[in-house]
Scaffold this motif. Structure first.
Motif, PDB file in Angstrom:
ATOM      1  N   SER A  73      21.762  21.066  31.510  1.00  0.00           N
ATOM      2  CA  SER A  73      20.524  21.488  30.568  1.00  0.00           C
ATOM      3  C   SER A  73      19.939  21.525  29.550  1.00  0.00           C
ATOM      4  CB  SER A  73      21.844  22.461  30.597  1.00  0.00           C
ATOM      5  OG  SER A  73      22.332  21.938  29.507  1.00  0.00           O
ATOM      6  N   HIS A  74      19.700  19.949  29.467  1.00  0.00           N
ATOM      7  CA  HIS A  74      18.992  19.215  28.352  1.00  0.00           C
ATOM      8  C   HIS A  74      19.354  20.222  26.788  1.00  0.00           C
ATOM      9  CE1 HIS A  74      16.033  17.683  31.002  1.00  0.00           C
ATOM     10  NE2 HIS A  74      15.589  18.846  31.908  1.00  0.00           N
ATOM     11  N   SER A  75      20.833  19.780  26.490  1.00  0.00           N
ATOM     12  CA  SER A  75      21.839  20.601  26.090  1.00  0.00           C
ATOM     13  C   SER A  75      21.146  20.285  24.714  1.00  0.00           C
ATOM     14  CB  SER A  75      22.896  20.770  25.930  1.00  0.00           C
ATOM     15  OG  SER A  75      23.864  20.604  24.855  1.00  0.00           O
ATOM     16  N   TYR A  76      21.414  20.525  23.439  1.00  0.00           N
ATOM     17  CA  TYR A  76      20.626  19.604  22.055  1.00  0.00           C
ATOM     18  C   TYR A  76      21.274  19.145  21.324  1.00  0.00           C
ATOM     19  CZ  TYR A  76      17.299  19.431  18.265  1.00  0.00           C
ATOM     20  OH  TYR A  76      16.709  19.098  17.045  1.00  0.00           O
ATOM     21  N   ASN A  77      22.946  19.873  21.898  1.00  0.00           N
ATOM     22  CA  ASN A  77      23.739  19.468  20.591  1.00  0.00           C
ATOM     23  C   ASN A  77      24.530  18.229  21.356  1.00  0.00           C
ATOM     24  OD1 ASN A  77      24.541  21.608  18.559  1.00  0.00           O
ATOM     25  ND2 ASN A  77      24.345  23.161  20.327  1.00  0.00           N
ATOM     26  N   PRO A  78      24.956  16.791  20.840  1.00  0.00           N
ATOM     27  CA  PRO A  78      25.977  16.152  20.872  1.00  0.00           C
ATOM     28  C   PRO A  78      27.081  16.968  21.023  1.00  0.00           C
ATOM     29  CG  PRO A  78      25.807  16.160  18.179  1.00  0.00           C
ATOM     30  CD  PRO A  78      24.661  17.371  18.868  1.00  0.00           C
ATOM     31  N   HIS A  79      27.391  16.207  22.359  1.00  0.00           N
ATOM     32  CA  HIS A  79      29.031  16.420  22.632  1.00  0.00           C
ATOM     33  C   HIS A  79      30.104  15.766  22.583  1.00  0.00           C
ATOM     34  CE1 HIS A  79      31.946  17.810  25.878  1.00  0.00           C
ATOM     35  NE2 HIS A  79      31.758  16.759  26.172  1.00  0.00           N
ATOM     36  N   LEU A  80      31.433  15.977  21.501  1.00  0.00           N
ATOM     37  CA  LEU A  80      32.344  14.844  21.068  1.00  0.00           C
ATOM     38  C   LEU A  80      33.075  14.538  22.718  1.00  0.00           C
ATOM     39  CD1 LEU A  80      33.433  13.939  18.884  1.00  0.00           C
ATOM     40  CD2 LEU A  80      34.912  16.370  19.245  1.00  0.00           C
ATOM     41  N   VAL A  81      33.345  13.340  23.002  1.00  0.00           N
ATOM     42  CA  VAL A  81      34.441  12.172  24.117  1.00  0.00           C
ATOM     43  C   VAL A  81      35.247  12.230  23.198  1.00  0.00           C
ATOM     44  CG1 VAL A  81      34.131  10.533  25.555  1.00  0.00           C
ATOM     45  CG2 VAL A  81      32.611  12.238  24.942  1.00  0.00           C
ATOM     46  N   VAL A  82      36.658  11.802  23.535  1.00  0.00           N
ATOM     47  CA  VAL A  82      37.299  11.511  23.147  1.00  0.00           C
ATOM     48  C   VAL A  82      38.460  10.702  24.288  1.00  0.00           C
ATOM     49  CG1 VAL A  82      39.892  11.726  22.225  1.00  0.00           C
ATOM     50  CG2 VAL A  82      38.229  13.236  21.423  1.00  0.00           C
TER      51      VAL A  82
END
Length: 304
Positions: A208-217
């Motif tokens: 989706s070419h997401s604009y927001n960074p995704h948090l990875v724990v």
């Protein structure tokens, strides 16, 4: 931290700088910086230290693509990097991620210095300060970045209130959601597969070419990741760190290099030392290198 740009906030002793589109802060003294950092420790945020205030929050993959020959397809370059790393990893390591565990491979690549879409952060602002000031061969300003994590999962899901309980790994409690017009209690951790959900999330964001960074724990912490309180963000768009600058919940603290000795001394008293952050011989080597760049009174107590 309500001051307008250019004004001085007497509570934090910070000057809010005129930035392009980010919230920038410059503290008056190293003492004010350390006091403010102590307050940041309890905030719901993640932190990253960089040895240059001029650097953007760009991933190692973006930097590598910047050196690629003009006209090369970025996606093709990325796939080539991943393929070469995976092929050779089997020659050196016995325990490896499953073939379809994309995130597991990305974290392994990040650990060994291969370019990825991941960006390293820490849950501790003091650990981020250490990495900002670690390099002694810097005379220009450095930077401490902060990013509040509240709402990051909802942002990445388009704020779909019916979807968020399935994706948020921090959600340990039952949630009431609607399905087919009927309300039911959902237990997020029942039959929960962190690896499956995180990989599905990354693939969905990339498509989706997401604009927001995704948090990875990380689900499994090595001694080093645990010591550094490490978390990651994943960039699907690869647009030069722009999403971080535009987020209203991000900020950047300008760090004068002249404060290095004072800050590193204070961090030492808190136990933020090379030996603590890099368990094993690697930490001993880093402590030895660090001791050479500090005054004699600090040299013998840098965390061997």
């Amino acid at each position: 931290m309500e001051a307008r740009p250019g004004e001085v906030d007497p509570f934090t002793q910070a000057t809010m700088l005129e930035g392009d589109d980010r919230f920038q802060i410059r503290y008056d003294t190293p003492q004010h910086l350390l006091r403010a950092t102590l307050r940041l420790q309890v905030a719901s945020a993640i932190y990253r230290g960089q040895s240059s205030a001029a650097w953007e929050l760009t991933t190692s993959l973006e930097r590598a693509l910047g050196h690629a020959p003009e006209g090369r397809d970025p996606k093709k370059v990325e796939r080539g990097i991943q393929r070469r790393f995976i092929e050779r990893a089997y020659d050196f390591l016995q325990q490896l991620p499953e073939p379809d565990d994309e995130l597991g491979w990305l974290m392994l690549m990040q650990h060994y210095g291969a370019p990825t879409r991941l960006l390293d952060w820490s849950k501790s602002p003091f650990i981020a300060l250490y990495f900002a000031y670690e390099d002694p061969n810097v005379s220009h300003d450095r930077a401490l970045w902060g990013l509040r994590t509240t709402g990051m999962f909802a942002d990445n899901l388009g704020r779909d209130e019916n979807a968020w309980p399935r994706r948020d790994p921090f959600n340990l409690y039952p949630a009431s959601i609607l399905e087919g017009g009927q309300e039911r209690v959902y237990y997020p951790m029942a039959n929960y597969s962190w690896t499956r959900d995180e990989n599905n999330a990354l693939r969905e964001m990339r498509r989706s070419h997401s604009y927001n960074p995704h948090l990875v724990v990380p689900s499994e912490l090595s001694p080093r990741l645990a010591a550094q309180q490490a978390v990651f963000t994943y960039d699907a768009a690869l647009n030069g760190g722009l999403p971080y600058r535009l987020r209203p919940d991000s900020f950047k603290v300008i760090l004068p290099s002249a404060w290095r000795t004072r800050v590193m001394s204070s961090l030492r008293t808190m136990g933020v030392t090379p030996a603590a952050l890099f368990p094993g011989l690697d930490g001993v080597g880093r402590a030895a290198a660090l001791s050479a760049s500090l005054p004699d009174e600090l040299e013998d107590d840098m965390g061997y």
